[in-house]
Structures are given as C-alpha cells and as structure tokens.
Motif scaffolding. Structure first.
Motif, PDB file in Angstrom:
ATOM      1  N   SER A   1      39.135  52.075  25.690  1.00 54.63           N
ATOM      2  CA  SER A   1      37.992  52.844  26.290  1.00 54.63           C
ATOM      3  C   SER A   1      36.876  51.725  26.376  1.00 54.63           C
ATOM      4  O   SER A   1      35.901  52.063  27.332  1.00 54.63           O
ATOM      5  N   MET A   2      36.774  50.668  25.606  1.00 54.11           N
ATOM      6  CA  MET A   2      35.633  49.724  25.451  1.00 54.11           C
ATOM      7  C   MET A   2      35.673  49.143  26.969  1.00 54.11           C
ATOM      8  O   MET A   2      34.608  48.500  27.411  1.00 54.11           O
ATOM      9  N   ILE A   3      36.938  48.937  27.592  1.00 54.39           N
ATOM     10  CA  ILE A   3      36.832  48.012  28.891  1.00 54.39           C
ATOM     11  C   ILE A   3      36.237  48.752  29.852  1.00 54.39           C
ATOM     12  O   ILE A   3      35.465  48.520  30.642  1.00 54.39           O
ATOM     13  N   LEU A   4      36.658  50.219  29.968  1.00 54.14           N
ATOM     14  CA  LEU A   4      36.028  51.159  30.887  1.00 54.14           C
ATOM     15  C   LEU A   4      34.735  51.636  30.758  1.00 54.14           C
ATOM     16  O   LEU A   4      34.009  51.718  31.626  1.00 54.14           O
ATOM     17  N   ILE A   5      34.465  51.414  29.415  1.00 56.70           N
ATOM     18  CA  ILE A   5      32.870  52.019  29.141  1.00 56.70           C
ATOM     19  C   ILE A   5      31.856  50.851  29.606  1.00 56.70           C
ATOM     20  O   ILE A   5      30.728  51.113  30.202  1.00 56.70           O
ATOM     21  N   ASN A   6      32.253  49.803  29.295  1.00 54.89           N
ATOM     22  CA  ASN A   6      31.355  48.481  29.472  1.00 54.89           C
ATOM     23  C   ASN A   6      32.101  47.440  30.055  1.00 54.89           C
ATOM     24  O   ASN A   6      32.439  46.593  29.578  1.00 54.89           O
ATOM     25  N   PRO A   7      32.485  47.691  31.181  1.00 55.22           N
ATOM     26  CA  PRO A   7      33.273  46.533  31.944  1.00 55.22           C
ATOM     27  C   PRO A   7      32.498  45.288  32.098  1.00 55.22           C
ATOM     28  O   PRO A   7      33.418  44.162  32.103  1.00 55.22           O
ATOM     29  N   ASN A   8      31.351  45.184  32.158  1.00 53.36           N
ATOM     30  CA  ASN A   8      30.622  43.817  32.384  1.00 53.36           C
ATOM     31  C   ASN A   8      30.469  42.963  30.992  1.00 53.36           C
ATOM     32  O   ASN A   8      31.073  41.671  31.214  1.00 53.36           O
ATOM     33  N   ASP A   9      30.643  43.672  30.076  1.00 51.41           N
ATOM     34  CA  ASP A   9      30.668  43.013  28.538  1.00 51.41           C
ATOM     35  C   ASP A   9      32.260  42.278  28.682  1.00 51.41           C
ATOM     36  O   ASP A   9      32.332  41.369  28.265  1.00 51.41           O
ATOM     37  N   PHE A  10      33.151  43.492  29.198  1.00 44.27           N
ATOM     38  CA  PHE A  10      34.610  42.945  28.990  1.00 44.27           C
ATOM     39  C   PHE A  10      34.703  41.944  29.832  1.00 44.27           C
ATOM     40  O   PHE A  10      35.661  40.686  29.524  1.00 44.27           O
ATOM     41  N   LYS A  11      34.240  41.721  31.116  1.00 43.92           N
ATOM     42  CA  LYS A  11      34.460  40.668  32.070  1.00 43.92           C
ATOM     43  C   LYS A  11      33.867  39.189  31.429  1.00 43.92           C
ATOM     44  O   LYS A  11      34.419  38.247  31.601  1.00 43.92           O
ATOM     45  N   GLU A  12      32.693  39.523  30.896  1.00 46.07           N
ATOM     46  CA  GLU A  12      32.170  38.316  30.213  1.00 46.07           C
ATOM     47  C   GLU A  12      32.819  37.679  29.145  1.00 46.07           C
ATOM     48  O   GLU A  12      33.107  36.488  28.875  1.00 46.07           O
ATOM     49  N   LYS A  13      33.419  38.408  28.273  1.00 47.66           N
ATOM     50  CA  LYS A  13      33.939  37.875  27.118  1.00 47.66           C
ATOM     51  C   LYS A  13      35.530  37.307  27.504  1.00 47.66           C
ATOM     52  O   LYS A  13      35.983  36.412  27.110  1.00 47.66           O
ATOM     53  N   ALA A  14      36.045  37.929  28.526  1.00 46.49           N
ATOM     54  CA  ALA A  14      37.312  37.336  29.121  1.00 46.49           C
ATOM     55  C   ALA A  14      37.108  36.251  29.780  1.00 46.49           C
ATOM     56  O   ALA A  14      38.134  35.336  29.547  1.00 46.49           O
TER      57      ALA A  14
END
Length: 437
Positions: free
Chosen positions: A152-165
């Motif tokens: 759910s971390m990916i769906l709740i905060n997609p921008n943070d997920f993209k930056e970390k990836a």
C-alpha cells in the motif's frame, strides 16, 4: 569698721592661698595660674600631634605603595584580568601579596589554557574522529528497522516510491542495489537465512519477507518481496499509469514493468492472461483484474527490448468480426492463378488458421510465394471493407503448407514485430522446407 561682712573671710583665704608666694597682685596670681594650666594642656596635645602626624604619613605611604603598580605591570594585570572571570579577581594586601599572586596564577592556569594546553586540546580533537572510528568498528552494528513490506506504500505515496526506485532503493526497506552482501549479513545476522531459494534461474537469500539476490562480486543485484493477494493490476494502472508487459517463458509468469532511471520495478501478477497461439511469450490479452503477487527492483538488465505496451485488455476490446467472403475471394484467386488446387479455412477466430494444398513436386520457393500471395490478397480484400486499420490489428494467423499425399510440410506464424510490404505480418516459418524429399 568695714561694712563688707565677708571682707575678713576673703583676707584669710588669700593669706592661706598665697602664703607660700609673694604675688605682685591678686590679678597677676590668678593669670599666672591660668597660664600654667594652659601650658600643661598644650604640652599633652603637642605630644599626640608629634606622634600622630608621622603615623598618618606612614599609613598613607603604605596604602599608596601597596596599591601602586608600574605602568607595565598595570598593562599586564589588565590583560590578565580580561582573561580571568570577574569573580576570580582579587585585590591583594601587602601582607598577603606573594600568596595571592601564586593563587591567582593557579586560577589563571585552570581558567585559561596556556599554549601547551591549547596544543594538546587540538591534538586530542584531531585524534577524536580516528578514535571514534575505531570504536565504531569495534562496536557491533545495529541493524536498522526492517518492517514487513507493505504494498500500500506504493499506492498511497507513488511519488516517494518513484523517487526511491530511481535511486535503486526498494521502497519501505533499507536495501539499495549495490549494497555489500557482507555488511547486510552482518547487520541482520540474527534474521539472515542463506537458503538459496530458487525462482527461475536466480537464487535468493531471505531476511524475513525480503528475498535478496547477489551478484558474483557480492553486491546486491535484486530485491524482491512476495505480497498477500489483495491488490489488483487495475488499481496499479490507475495510479502509476500504463506499464510495459513481459511474459517470462522460463518461469511461466506475467509481469507489469515500470522503468525509473536505470532501474526496473517488476510486479508479477496472476489472472486470465493469454498468449498468442503458437507463441512462447507474445501476449494476446491481459486481465486487468489480475492479482499482484510480488514486487521486485533491479537494475535494467537489457530486457527493455522484450517489454511491450502493445497488448489488449480482456473484455475491453472485442476483435473485429472476420467475414468468410474475404477468405472466399482470396481462396479463389490462389486456386485460379497458382499450382495450388485447394485453400482451406480451419478457424475464423483469432488466430485465423489456413491450409494451402500444393502438389508434392512443388519447389520450396514456390510454396512460400503462394502463401505470401494468399495473405496479400486477403489483406487487400478486407481493407476495402474496413474503414480504418486492417484485420491484422485484431487477428494473427497460422498458415500451413500441405502436401496432398504426405500431409504438412511446414507451418508459418504471423510475426508481430515485422510487417511485409504487402501489409500483413511477415511469416515466421517453423520448419525447414529444404528437408522435403
């Protein structure tokens, strides 16, 4: 007789008082006595004055002498007093000068470091980082927190997920691609499991619900985590956008792939997904209701050439209806203009399936030429009836070359990656026509 009754008494008193003297007169006698008394008093006062004046002078000189400082000493004292705290300033007395001077020197030494003390302090400060580094090496490494992976971390905060990836970090974890295997094993030695779990052709070690794959140089190459089946592909697409799709024929799994910088995020999923007939990895339909089963992060390994967005979603687009009259016209043209004496339609669903029957003595090149003529004629006829596009946007084909006596010689499949100049997908022949006797 004297009229004054006290006259006789006065005479007697005078005679008694002055019986041993012979004053010239009574007045002089009285004045003399008064003078004698004054002289006596003044002599006492003069003694005190003569003693007091020198004592006062000595006292004044001693006070001035004890408090006086030469100019150089005053300057030095002022400089020292500036360095000293106000509460440590003393005014010495002449009796305790030496003791107070020594005491003040000690106080200054403790309050204001000398040049040697400063130098020692600087050396100690320089040595402190090295000492701390040694202590850090000797101290055990505390493992950072490692919460269970939560999709759910990916769906709740997609921008943070993209930056970390994009920086090679697996979201929700401390793992970054390129981390040292030895450091990870040391940090998580109580939770590290060297199980060599196999997924496809890769082996993974495990730390709780994280799978780690290392390269030969002991650097972290991939992080993967399985998740409970509760998130659908459709939800991911609505938040992260359209992914690239890939079918891993070795493992038999479908995946949605997102590219961020030098890294790929791979989400495997399960559902009613299908491949194109007679294909090992070409995707025909993707089921948006598929369930995400795992997430992985790894550096782009060159698979981008195998990724594709050219897929259809199950139930969203129905294929164009194939009309038998298109086939009939193309068949008649081949029978009338080539050595082939029969063309058979086996299936008018995707993939379209045809048999072309030729005489046994037909050369290889002529067989292939007949197949190409049939597909071109079918394309031209169907295009006249279709306002936009072509039937090959919705259909693939399978075409067989058949000997009327001995059966199939070869089979050709439509190639989705290249188009013939006749407007249809190139034929990808599966057998070797040169081996025909």
């Amino acid at each position: 007789m004297n009229k004054d009754p006290l006259h006789n008494i006065k005479d007697e008193i005078e005679r008694e008082v002055f019986k041993n003297s012979d004053p010239i007169s009574q007045k002089r006698a009285i004045m003399t006595k008064i003078r004698n008394e004054k002289q006596k008093n003044s002599s006492v006062k003069s003694i005190f004055i003569n003693l007091g004046v020198p004592l006062c002078i000595i006292l004044i000189l001693s006070i001035l002498g004890s408090s006086y400082l030469f100019k150089e000493e005053l300057v030095k004292e002022n400089e020292k007093e500036k360095e000293e705290p106000a509460e440590l300033t003393y005014v010495p007395t002449d009796e305790w000068d030496d003791k107070i001077t020594d005491e003040k020197a000690l106080i200054r030494k403790s309050a204001t470091p000398t040049e040697d003390v400063k130098e020692n302090q600087e050396k100690e400060a320089e040595a402190l980082p090295e000492k701390k580094e040694e202590e850090d090496k000797n101290e055990p490494v505390d493992a950072p927190p490692l919460p269970a992976f939560d999709f759910s971390m990916i769906l709740i905060n997609p921008n943070d997920f993209k930056e970390k990836a994009a920086n090679g970090t697996f979201v929700g974890s401390p793992f970054t691609i390129g981390d040292s295997m030895d450091e990870i094993q040391e940090a998580y030695k109580d939770r590290y499991e060297d199980l060599n779990i196999m997924k496809g052709h890769r082996s993974y070690d495990q730390i709780e619900n994280y799978l780690l794959h290392f390269q030969a140089e002991k650097k972290l190459a991939q992080v993967r985590s399985d998740i409970s089946p509760s998130y659908k592909l459709d939800k991911v697409i609505s938040i992260l956008g359209e992914p690239y799709y890939f079918m891993n024929a070795l493992e038999g799994v479908y995946s949605a792939n997102y590219l961020y910088g030098e890294y790929i995020v791979e989400m495997e999923f399960q559902g009613n997904n299908t491949l194109k007939p007679y294909s090992m990895e070409e995707i025909q339909f993707i089921d948006r209701e598929s369930i995400i089963t795992s997430v992985a992060l790894f550096k782009n390994d060159g698979r981008t050439g195998s990724l594709s967005k050219d897929v259809k979603y199950l139930g969203e687009e129905e294929p164009m209806e194939f009309r038998p009259e298109w086939f009939n016209e193309a068949r008649d043209y081949i029978v009338q203009n080539t050595v082939s004496h029969a063309v058979i339609l086996h299936s008018q669903q995707d993939p379209l399936e045809f048999n072309i029957v030729v005489p046994q003595e037909t050369p290889e090149d002529e067989m292939r030429a007949i197949a190409n003529q049939f597909l071109k004629r079918l394309t031209d006829v169907s295009n006249k009836a279709i306002k936009e596009g072509t039937i090959w946007n919705d259909y693939t084909y399978v075409i067989h070359i058949e000997n009327s006596i001995n059966g199939y010689y070869d089979t050709g499949l439509s190639n989705s990656k290249s188009t013939h100049e006749g407007g249809y997908p190139d034929i990808n022949w599966m057998g070797d026509l040169s081996s025909i006797e």
